[in-house]
Design a protein around this motif. Structure first.
Motif, mmCIF file in Angstrom:
data_model
loop_
_atom_site.group_PDB
_atom_site.id
_atom_site.type_symbol
_atom_site.label_atom_id
_atom_site.label_comp_id
_atom_site.label_asym_id
_atom_site.label_seq_id
_atom_site.Cartn_x
_atom_site.Cartn_y
_atom_site.Cartn_z
ATOM 1 N N ALA A 1 46.895 -58.602 -123.209
ATOM 2 C CA ALA A 1 48.274 -58.789 -122.761
ATOM 3 C C ALA A 1 49.258 -58.199 -123.763
ATOM 4 O O ALA A 1 50.228 -57.522 -123.383
ATOM 5 C CB ALA A 1 48.558 -60.274 -122.552
ATOM 6 N N HIS A 2 49.013 -58.422 -125.048
ATOM 7 C CA HIS A 2 49.897 -57.899 -126.092
ATOM 8 C C HIS A 2 49.907 -56.366 -126.075
ATOM 9 O O HIS A 2 50.971 -55.735 -126.146
ATOM 10 C CB HIS A 2 49.434 -58.413 -127.458
ATOM 11 C CG HIS A 2 50.205 -57.842 -128.616
ATOM 12 N ND1 HIS A 2 51.505 -58.204 -128.889
ATOM 13 C CD2 HIS A 2 49.855 -56.917 -129.556
ATOM 14 C CE1 HIS A 2 51.928 -57.523 -129.950
ATOM 15 N NE2 HIS A 2 50.944 -56.747 -130.369
ATOM 16 N N ILE A 3 48.729 -55.763 -125.945
ATOM 17 C CA ILE A 3 48.620 -54.303 -125.968
ATOM 18 C C ILE A 3 49.296 -53.686 -124.747
ATOM 19 O O ILE A 3 50.081 -52.735 -124.863
ATOM 20 C CB ILE A 3 47.146 -53.869 -126.037
ATOM 21 C CG1 ILE A 3 46.564 -54.212 -127.413
ATOM 22 C CG2 ILE A 3 47.001 -52.378 -125.758
ATOM 23 C CD1 ILE A 3 45.066 -54.013 -127.509
ATOM 24 N N ARG B 1 43.149 -48.657 -127.439
ATOM 25 C CA ARG B 1 43.466 -49.685 -128.437
ATOM 26 C C ARG B 1 42.517 -50.878 -128.339
ATOM 27 O O ARG B 1 42.150 -51.472 -129.351
ATOM 28 C CB ARG B 1 44.922 -50.137 -128.278
ATOM 29 C CG ARG B 1 45.925 -49.063 -128.722
ATOM 30 C CD ARG B 1 47.352 -49.497 -128.515
ATOM 31 N NE ARG B 1 47.687 -50.728 -129.252
ATOM 32 C CZ ARG B 1 48.900 -51.262 -129.254
ATOM 33 N NH1 ARG B 1 49.890 -50.689 -128.576
ATOM 34 N NH2 ARG B 1 49.129 -52.381 -129.925
ATOM 35 N N GLN C 1 39.640 -52.182 -131.250
ATOM 36 C CA GLN C 1 39.468 -53.554 -131.723
ATOM 37 C C GLN C 1 38.046 -54.062 -131.510
ATOM 38 O O GLN C 1 37.751 -55.224 -131.795
ATOM 39 C CB GLN C 1 40.459 -54.484 -131.012
ATOM 40 C CG GLN C 1 41.911 -54.245 -131.375
ATOM 41 C CD GLN C 1 42.845 -55.271 -130.758
ATOM 42 O OE1 GLN C 1 42.418 -56.287 -130.212
ATOM 43 N NE2 GLN C 1 44.142 -55.026 -130.853
ATOM 44 N N THR D 1 45.985 -48.083 -123.499
ATOM 45 C CA THR D 1 45.596 -49.499 -123.519
ATOM 46 C C THR D 1 44.104 -49.643 -123.796
ATOM 47 O O THR D 1 43.680 -50.433 -124.650
ATOM 48 C CB THR D 1 45.946 -50.172 -122.179
ATOM 49 O OG1 THR D 1 47.361 -50.120 -121.973
ATOM 50 C CG2 THR D 1 45.495 -51.624 -122.173
ATOM 51 N N GLU E 1 44.582 -62.498 -124.560
ATOM 52 C CA GLU E 1 45.844 -62.429 -125.288
ATOM 53 C C GLU E 1 46.008 -61.073 -125.957
ATOM 54 O O GLU E 1 47.098 -60.500 -125.982
ATOM 55 C CB GLU E 1 45.906 -63.551 -126.333
ATOM 56 C CG GLU E 1 46.044 -64.941 -125.742
ATOM 57 C CD GLU E 1 47.371 -65.122 -125.024
ATOM 58 O OE1 GLU E 1 48.416 -65.133 -125.695
ATOM 59 O OE2 GLU E 1 47.350 -65.230 -123.788
ATOM 60 N N SER E 2 44.917 -60.535 -126.508
ATOM 61 C CA SER E 2 44.968 -59.213 -127.127
ATOM 62 C C SER E 2 45.316 -58.155 -126.086
ATOM 63 O O SER E 2 46.150 -57.271 -126.328
ATOM 64 C CB SER E 2 43.617 -58.878 -127.774
ATOM 65 O OG SER E 2 43.331 -59.747 -128.840
ATOM 66 N N ARG F 1 51.600 -54.886 -122.843
ATOM 67 C CA ARG F 1 53.061 -55.049 -122.922
ATOM 68 C C ARG F 1 53.670 -53.942 -123.771
ATOM 69 O O ARG F 1 54.680 -53.333 -123.387
ATOM 70 C CB ARG F 1 53.417 -56.400 -123.535
ATOM 71 C CG ARG F 1 53.272 -57.594 -122.628
ATOM 72 C CD ARG F 1 53.867 -58.835 -123.277
ATOM 73 N NE ARG F 1 53.199 -60.038 -122.797
ATOM 74 C CZ ARG F 1 52.345 -60.757 -123.514
ATOM 75 N NH1 ARG F 1 52.064 -60.404 -124.760
ATOM 76 N NH2 ARG F 1 51.787 -61.834 -123.000
ATOM 77 N N GLU F 2 53.076 -53.688 -124.933
ATOM 78 C CA GLU F 2 53.612 -52.670 -125.842
ATOM 79 C C GLU F 2 53.527 -51.271 -125.233
ATOM 80 O O GLU F 2 54.464 -50.473 -125.346
ATOM 81 C CB GLU F 2 52.873 -52.710 -127.172
ATOM 82 C CG GLU F 2 53.181 -53.935 -128.021
ATOM 83 C CD GLU F 2 52.660 -53.796 -129.441
ATOM 84 O OE1 GLU F 2 53.119 -54.563 -130.296
ATOM 85 O OE2 GLU F 2 51.793 -52.929 -129.686
ATOM 86 N N GLU G 1 53.355 -61.837 -115.226
ATOM 87 C CA GLU G 1 54.557 -61.338 -115.882
ATOM 88 C C GLU G 1 54.762 -59.886 -115.499
ATOM 89 O O GLU G 1 53.804 -59.106 -115.401
ATOM 90 C CB GLU G 1 54.474 -61.476 -117.399
ATOM 91 C CG GLU G 1 53.365 -60.668 -118.053
ATOM 92 C CD GLU G 1 53.420 -60.727 -119.567
ATOM 93 O OE1 GLU G 1 54.448 -60.302 -120.137
ATOM 94 O OE2 GLU G 1 52.431 -61.209 -120.170
ATOM 95 N N ASP H 1 41.233 -65.470 -126.388
ATOM 96 C CA ASP H 1 41.777 -64.540 -127.383
ATOM 97 C C ASP H 1 41.765 -63.102 -126.878
ATOM 98 O O ASP H 1 42.707 -62.339 -127.107
ATOM 99 C CB ASP H 1 40.978 -64.642 -128.688
ATOM 100 C CG ASP H 1 41.246 -65.946 -129.431
ATOM 101 O OD1 ASP H 1 42.261 -66.600 -129.128
ATOM 102 O OD2 ASP H 1 40.432 -66.295 -130.312
#
Length: 331
Positions: A314-316, A137, A141, A134, A311-312, A318-319, A183, A308
Protein backbone atom coordinates in the motif's frame (compact mmCIF):
# COMPACT_ATOMS: atom_id res chain seq x y z
CA UNK A 1 -22.76 -11.54 48.06
CA UNK A 2 -24.84 -14.63 47.15
CA UNK A 3 -22.80 -17.66 46.10
CA UNK A 4 -24.57 -17.83 42.73
CA UNK A 5 -23.68 -14.21 41.97
CA UNK A 6 -20.06 -14.76 42.96
CA UNK A 7 -19.82 -17.73 40.64
CA UNK A 8 -21.41 -15.82 37.75
CA UNK A 9 -18.81 -13.07 38.05
CA UNK A 10 -15.99 -15.53 37.35
CA UNK A 11 -17.47 -16.93 34.15
CA UNK A 12 -15.29 -16.30 31.10
CA UNK A 13 -17.25 -13.83 28.90
CA UNK A 14 -15.84 -15.49 25.77
CA UNK A 15 -17.70 -18.68 26.69
CA UNK A 16 -20.95 -17.02 25.57
CA UNK A 17 -19.61 -16.04 22.15
CA UNK A 18 -21.15 -17.91 19.19
CA UNK A 19 -17.72 -18.93 17.88
CA UNK A 20 -16.49 -20.49 21.14
CA UNK A 21 -18.02 -23.87 20.30
CA UNK A 22 -16.20 -23.90 16.96
CA UNK A 23 -12.87 -22.78 18.44
CA UNK A 24 -12.90 -25.43 21.13
CA UNK A 25 -14.12 -28.41 19.13
CA UNK A 26 -13.59 -27.92 15.38
CA UNK A 27 -10.42 -29.68 14.18
CA UNK A 28 -8.32 -29.49 11.03
CA UNK A 29 -9.54 -32.94 9.96
CA UNK A 30 -13.12 -31.60 10.16
CA UNK A 31 -12.23 -28.72 7.84
CA UNK A 32 -10.50 -31.12 5.44
CA UNK A 33 -13.53 -33.39 5.34
CA UNK A 34 -15.87 -30.46 4.73
CA UNK A 35 -13.83 -29.21 1.76
CA UNK A 36 -13.68 -32.73 0.26
CA UNK A 37 -17.43 -33.23 0.73
CA UNK A 38 -18.09 -29.86 -0.87
CA UNK A 39 -16.20 -30.92 -3.99
CA UNK A 40 -17.02 -34.63 -4.17
CA UNK A 41 -20.49 -34.83 -2.50
CA UNK A 42 -19.68 -38.40 -1.45
CA UNK A 43 -18.49 -39.73 1.93
CA UNK A 44 -16.89 -42.72 0.24
CA UNK A 45 -14.85 -40.63 -2.21
CA UNK A 46 -13.99 -38.06 0.46
CA UNK A 47 -12.74 -40.82 2.76
CA UNK A 48 -10.62 -42.29 -0.05
CA UNK A 49 -8.92 -38.96 -0.80
CA UNK A 50 -8.19 -38.47 2.91
CA UNK A 51 -6.85 -42.01 3.34
CA UNK A 52 -9.40 -42.96 6.01
CA UNK A 53 -12.21 -45.50 6.17
CA UNK A 54 -15.82 -44.60 5.40
CA UNK A 55 -16.90 -45.34 9.02
CA UNK A 56 -14.23 -42.88 10.19
CA UNK A 57 -15.52 -40.26 7.75
CA UNK A 58 -19.10 -40.90 8.85
CA UNK A 59 -18.07 -40.47 12.50
CA UNK A 60 -16.20 -37.23 11.68
CA UNK A 61 -19.24 -35.81 9.86
CA UNK A 62 -21.43 -36.71 12.85
CA UNK A 63 -18.98 -34.82 15.08
CA UNK A 64 -19.14 -31.78 12.79
CA UNK A 65 -22.95 -31.76 12.75
CA UNK A 66 -22.96 -32.11 16.54
CA UNK A 67 -20.73 -29.03 16.75
CA UNK A 68 -23.07 -27.08 14.46
CA UNK A 69 -26.13 -28.56 16.23
CA UNK A 70 -27.85 -29.14 12.88
CA UNK A 71 -27.52 -31.30 9.73
CA UNK A 72 -25.10 -29.93 7.14
CA UNK A 73 -26.01 -32.35 4.34
CA UNK A 74 -29.01 -34.27 3.07
CA UNK A 75 -28.85 -37.29 0.77
CA UNK A 76 -30.13 -37.03 -2.81
CA UNK A 77 -29.74 -38.94 -6.07
CA UNK A 78 -26.82 -36.67 -6.92
CA UNK A 79 -25.10 -37.40 -3.60
CA UNK A 80 -24.79 -35.29 -0.48
CA UNK A 81 -26.46 -31.88 -0.89
CA UNK A 82 -25.56 -29.13 1.60
CA UNK A 83 -28.26 -27.53 3.70
CA UNK A 84 -28.23 -23.70 4.02
CA UNK A 85 -26.05 -24.09 7.14
CA UNK A 86 -23.92 -26.60 5.24
CA UNK A 87 -23.35 -24.14 2.37
CA UNK A 88 -22.09 -21.58 4.88
CA UNK A 89 -19.84 -24.18 6.50
CA UNK A 90 -18.38 -25.19 3.11
CA UNK A 91 -17.55 -21.59 2.16
CA UNK A 92 -15.92 -20.88 5.52
CA UNK A 93 -14.01 -24.16 5.55
CA UNK A 94 -12.66 -23.54 2.04
CA UNK A 95 -11.49 -20.06 3.02
CA UNK A 96 -9.84 -21.30 6.21
CA UNK A 97 -7.99 -24.03 4.32
CA UNK A 98 -6.82 -21.47 1.74
CA UNK A 99 -5.59 -19.22 4.55
CA UNK A 100 -3.63 -22.12 6.05
CA UNK A 101 -2.15 -22.95 2.64
CA UNK A 102 -1.09 -19.34 2.11
CA UNK A 103 0.31 -19.23 5.64
CA UNK A 104 2.44 -22.24 4.78
CA UNK A 105 3.68 -20.56 1.59
CA UNK A 106 4.61 -17.43 3.54
CA UNK A 107 6.47 -19.50 6.13
CA UNK A 108 8.41 -21.24 3.37
CA UNK A 109 9.24 -17.87 1.81
CA UNK A 110 10.59 -16.55 5.11
CA UNK A 111 12.63 -19.72 5.71
CA UNK A 112 14.19 -19.42 2.25
CA UNK A 113 15.24 -15.83 2.90
CA UNK A 114 12.41 -13.99 1.16
CA UNK A 115 10.25 -11.52 3.05
CA UNK A 116 6.85 -12.91 1.99
CA UNK A 117 4.53 -13.56 -0.92
CA UNK A 118 1.81 -11.15 -2.02
CA UNK A 119 -1.03 -12.01 -4.38
CA UNK A 120 -2.27 -8.88 -6.15
CA UNK A 121 -5.27 -8.54 -8.45
CA UNK A 122 -5.15 -5.71 -11.00
CA UNK A 123 -7.69 -4.60 -13.60
CA UNK A 124 -6.35 -4.50 -17.20
CA UNK A 125 -6.70 -0.71 -17.48
CA UNK A 126 -3.90 0.05 -15.00
CA UNK A 127 -0.83 1.42 -16.74
CA UNK A 128 2.53 -0.35 -16.71
CA UNK A 129 3.87 3.00 -15.46
CA UNK A 130 2.10 2.14 -12.20
CA UNK A 131 2.69 -1.61 -12.14
CA UNK A 132 6.34 -1.86 -13.17
CA UNK A 133 7.89 0.48 -10.54
CA UNK A 134 5.57 -0.96 -7.88
CA UNK A 135 6.61 -4.53 -8.64
CA UNK A 136 10.29 -3.58 -8.88
CA UNK A 137 10.23 -1.99 -5.44
CA UNK A 138 8.40 -4.98 -3.93
CA UNK A 139 10.94 -7.38 -5.42
CA UNK A 140 13.77 -5.18 -4.08
CA UNK A 141 12.32 -5.76 -0.62
CA UNK A 142 12.45 -9.52 -1.18
CA UNK A 143 8.67 -9.84 -1.61
CA UNK A 144 7.49 -12.38 -4.17
CA UNK A 145 4.46 -11.17 -6.15
CA UNK A 146 1.80 -13.20 -7.94
CA UNK A 147 -0.13 -10.93 -10.32
CA UNK A 148 -3.70 -11.60 -11.47
CA UNK A 149 -5.46 -9.57 -14.21
CA UNK A 150 -9.26 -9.51 -14.41
CA UNK A 151 -12.26 -7.19 -14.05
CA UNK A 152 -12.97 -5.66 -10.64
CA UNK A 153 -16.00 -7.86 -9.92
CA UNK A 154 -13.97 -10.99 -10.68
CA UNK A 155 -11.07 -9.79 -8.51
CA UNK A 156 -13.35 -8.88 -5.60
CA UNK A 157 -14.82 -12.37 -5.70
CA UNK A 158 -11.30 -13.79 -5.47
CA UNK A 159 -10.45 -11.34 -2.66
CA UNK A 160 -13.48 -12.37 -0.62
CA UNK A 161 -12.59 -16.01 -1.26
CA UNK A 162 -9.08 -15.39 0.15
CA UNK A 163 -7.53 -16.35 -3.20
CA UNK A 164 -5.73 -12.99 -3.45
CA UNK A 165 -4.60 -10.44 -0.86
CA UNK A 166 -5.49 -7.06 -2.35
CA UNK A 167 -6.85 -5.45 -5.49
CA UNK A 168 -6.16 -2.41 -7.66
CA UNK A 169 -9.54 -1.82 -9.26
CA UNK A 170 -12.67 0.31 -9.39
CA UNK A 171 -13.92 1.03 -5.88
CA UNK A 172 -17.44 1.57 -7.21
CA UNK A 173 -17.76 -2.21 -7.48
CA UNK A 174 -16.99 -2.57 -3.75
CA UNK A 175 -19.77 -0.23 -2.57
CA UNK A 176 -21.84 -1.88 0.16
CA UNK A 177 -19.22 -4.52 0.96
CA UNK A 178 -18.63 -3.98 4.67
CA UNK A 179 -15.75 -6.45 4.71
CA UNK A 180 -13.82 -4.38 2.15
CA UNK A 181 -11.78 -1.22 2.70
CA UNK A 182 -10.59 1.00 -0.14
CA UNK A 183 -8.66 4.19 -0.83
CA UNK A 184 -8.55 6.19 -4.06
CA UNK A 185 -5.19 6.08 -5.85
CA UNK A 186 -5.90 8.22 -8.92
CA UNK A 187 -8.62 9.22 -11.36
CA UNK A 188 -8.87 8.46 -15.07
CA UNK A 189 -10.45 10.31 -17.98
CA UNK A 190 -11.63 8.48 -21.11
CA UNK A 191 -9.82 8.84 -24.44
CA UNK A 192 -10.87 7.86 -27.94
CA UNK A 193 -8.22 5.93 -29.91
CA UNK A 194 -7.94 4.66 -33.48
CA UNK A 195 -5.60 3.83 -36.31
CA UNK A 196 -3.58 7.02 -37.12
CA UNK A 197 -5.25 7.29 -40.54
CA UNK A 198 -8.74 7.23 -39.03
CA UNK A 199 -7.67 9.70 -36.35
CA UNK A 200 -6.55 12.17 -39.06
CA UNK A 201 -9.83 11.79 -40.97
CA UNK A 202 -11.87 12.39 -37.83
CA UNK A 203 -9.77 15.45 -36.92
CA UNK A 204 -10.95 17.13 -40.15
CA UNK A 205 -14.63 16.68 -39.32
CA UNK A 206 -16.90 18.24 -36.72
CA UNK A 207 -17.54 15.93 -33.75
CA UNK A 208 -20.69 14.00 -34.52
CA UNK A 209 -22.15 11.27 -32.32
CA UNK A 210 -24.01 9.74 -35.26
CA UNK A 211 -20.73 9.46 -37.13
CA UNK A 212 -19.22 7.66 -34.14
CA UNK A 213 -22.18 5.29 -33.96
CA UNK A 214 -21.57 4.15 -37.55
CA UNK A 215 -17.90 3.33 -37.02
CA UNK A 216 -16.77 -0.16 -36.06
CA UNK A 217 -15.88 -0.42 -32.37
CA UNK A 218 -13.80 -2.67 -30.16
CA UNK A 219 -14.96 -2.23 -26.56
CA UNK A 220 -15.02 -3.85 -23.15
CA UNK A 221 -18.26 -5.54 -22.15
CA UNK A 222 -21.21 -3.25 -21.44
CA UNK A 223 -21.09 -4.59 -17.87
CA UNK A 224 -17.72 -2.85 -17.31
CA UNK A 225 -17.44 0.87 -16.40
CA UNK A 226 -16.18 1.91 -19.86
CA UNK A 227 -18.67 -0.23 -21.74
CA UNK A 228 -21.50 1.13 -19.59
CA UNK A 229 -20.18 4.68 -20.07
CA UNK A 230 -20.28 4.38 -23.88
CA UNK A 231 -23.90 3.22 -23.74
CA UNK A 232 -24.84 6.12 -21.45
CA UNK A 233 -23.06 8.76 -23.57
CA UNK A 234 -24.72 7.74 -26.84
CA UNK A 235 -28.11 7.40 -25.17
CA UNK A 236 -27.74 10.88 -23.67
CA UNK A 237 -27.10 12.26 -27.17
CA UNK A 238 -30.23 10.41 -28.39
CA UNK A 239 -28.11 8.22 -30.64
CA UNK A 240 -28.32 4.45 -30.68
CA UNK A 241 -25.18 3.06 -29.00
CA UNK A 242 -22.80 1.17 -31.32
CA UNK A 243 -22.58 -2.60 -31.18
CA UNK A 244 -18.99 -3.69 -30.59
CA UNK A 245 -17.50 -5.84 -33.35
CA UNK A 246 -15.26 -7.30 -30.66
CA UNK A 247 -15.70 -7.16 -26.89
CA UNK A 248 -12.47 -7.39 -24.93
CA UNK A 249 -10.65 -5.88 -21.97
CA UNK A 250 -7.24 -6.87 -23.34
CA UNK A 251 -4.99 -3.88 -24.05
CA UNK A 252 -2.80 -5.97 -26.38
CA UNK A 253 -5.78 -7.12 -28.45
CA UNK A 254 -7.24 -3.59 -28.67
CA UNK A 255 -3.89 -2.12 -29.76
CA UNK A 256 -3.25 -4.92 -32.26
CA UNK A 257 -6.64 -4.65 -33.93
CA UNK A 258 -6.47 -0.84 -34.15
CA UNK A 259 -3.04 -1.04 -35.81
CA UNK A 260 -4.41 -3.41 -38.44
CA UNK A 261 -7.77 -1.77 -39.13
CA UNK A 262 -8.20 1.82 -40.33
CA UNK A 263 -11.94 1.82 -39.62
CA UNK A 264 -11.92 0.71 -36.01
CA UNK A 265 -12.38 2.82 -32.87
CA UNK A 266 -11.98 2.13 -29.19
CA UNK A 267 -12.14 4.02 -25.92
CA UNK A 268 -9.75 3.48 -23.01
CA UNK A 269 -8.52 5.48 -20.01
CA UNK A 270 -6.34 8.43 -21.05
CA UNK A 271 -3.16 7.11 -19.41
CA UNK A 272 -3.59 3.80 -21.26
CA UNK A 273 -4.15 5.73 -24.52
CA UNK A 274 -0.85 7.58 -23.95
CA UNK A 275 0.94 4.24 -23.47
CA UNK A 276 -0.60 2.85 -26.66
CA UNK A 277 0.26 5.94 -28.72
CA UNK A 278 3.85 5.84 -27.44
CA UNK A 279 4.16 2.23 -28.61
CA UNK A 280 3.14 3.29 -32.13
CA UNK A 281 0.41 2.35 -34.59
CA UNK A 282 -2.36 3.89 -32.47
CA UNK A 283 -3.39 7.55 -32.22
CA UNK A 284 -5.66 9.52 -29.93
CA UNK A 285 -8.74 11.16 -31.43
CA UNK A 286 -9.53 14.62 -30.12
CA UNK A 287 -12.93 14.49 -28.44
CA UNK A 288 -14.40 16.36 -25.49
CA UNK A 289 -15.71 14.03 -22.81
CA UNK A 290 -17.74 15.54 -19.99
CA UNK A 291 -17.22 12.40 -17.92
CA UNK A 292 -14.70 10.61 -15.73
CA UNK A 293 -14.30 6.93 -15.03
CA UNK A 294 -14.74 5.64 -11.48
CA UNK A 295 -11.38 6.19 -9.73
CA UNK A 296 -8.74 3.49 -9.51
CA UNK A 297 -8.50 2.39 -5.89
CA UNK A 298 -6.59 0.04 -3.64
CA UNK A 299 -9.10 -2.44 -2.21
CA UNK A 300 -8.27 -4.64 0.78
CA UNK A 301 -10.03 -6.85 3.27
CA UNK A 302 -10.91 -5.34 6.62
CA UNK A 303 -8.52 -6.93 9.13
CA UNK A 304 -8.07 -6.42 12.87
CA UNK A 305 -4.31 -6.61 12.30
CA UNK A 306 -3.10 -5.57 8.80
CA UNK A 307 -0.42 -7.80 7.28
CA UNK A 308 3.02 -6.19 7.02
CA UNK A 309 3.39 -7.21 3.37
CA UNK A 310 0.06 -5.54 2.51
CA UNK A 311 1.13 -2.38 4.31
CA UNK A 312 4.39 -2.32 2.34
CA UNK A 313 2.48 -2.74 -0.91
CA UNK A 314 0.00 0.00 0.00
CA UNK A 315 2.81 2.41 0.88
CA UNK A 316 4.68 1.72 -2.38
CA UNK A 317 1.66 1.96 -4.68
CA UNK A 318 0.58 5.24 -3.02
CA UNK A 319 4.00 6.77 -3.69
CA UNK A 320 4.16 5.50 -7.28
CA UNK A 321 0.68 6.83 -8.11
CA UNK A 322 1.34 10.18 -6.43
CA UNK A 323 4.56 10.61 -8.44
CA UNK A 324 2.77 9.66 -11.66
CA UNK A 325 0.01 12.22 -11.10
CA UNK A 326 2.33 15.15 -10.24
CA UNK A 327 3.24 16.19 -13.82
CA UNK A 328 -0.43 16.01 -14.84
CA UNK A 329 -1.53 18.17 -11.89
CA UNK A 330 1.15 20.75 -12.61
CA UNK A 331 0.19 21.04 -16.27
Amino acid sequence: MPISAARASTVDPTARRPGTRLLSRLKLRHLTLLTRLGRLRSLTRAADTMGISQPAATKALAEIEDIFEAPLFVRSRQGLEPTPLGKLALVRAERMMLDLDHWGQEMEAVRSGRAAQLRVGVIPFVSERVLTPTLERLCAQGINVVLYRATTDQLLKALRGHEIDCVIGRAAAAVGMNDMWHEVLYTQRPALIAHPALAKRMARTKPDWRLLANVDWILPSSATPIGNMVTELFTREQVRPPVARVETYSIDVIAGMLRNNQNLLSIVPEDIAIDMASAGGVARVKWDWNWELPPVSLIRQVRDLPLDVEESFAHIVREVCAALMQPEQGA
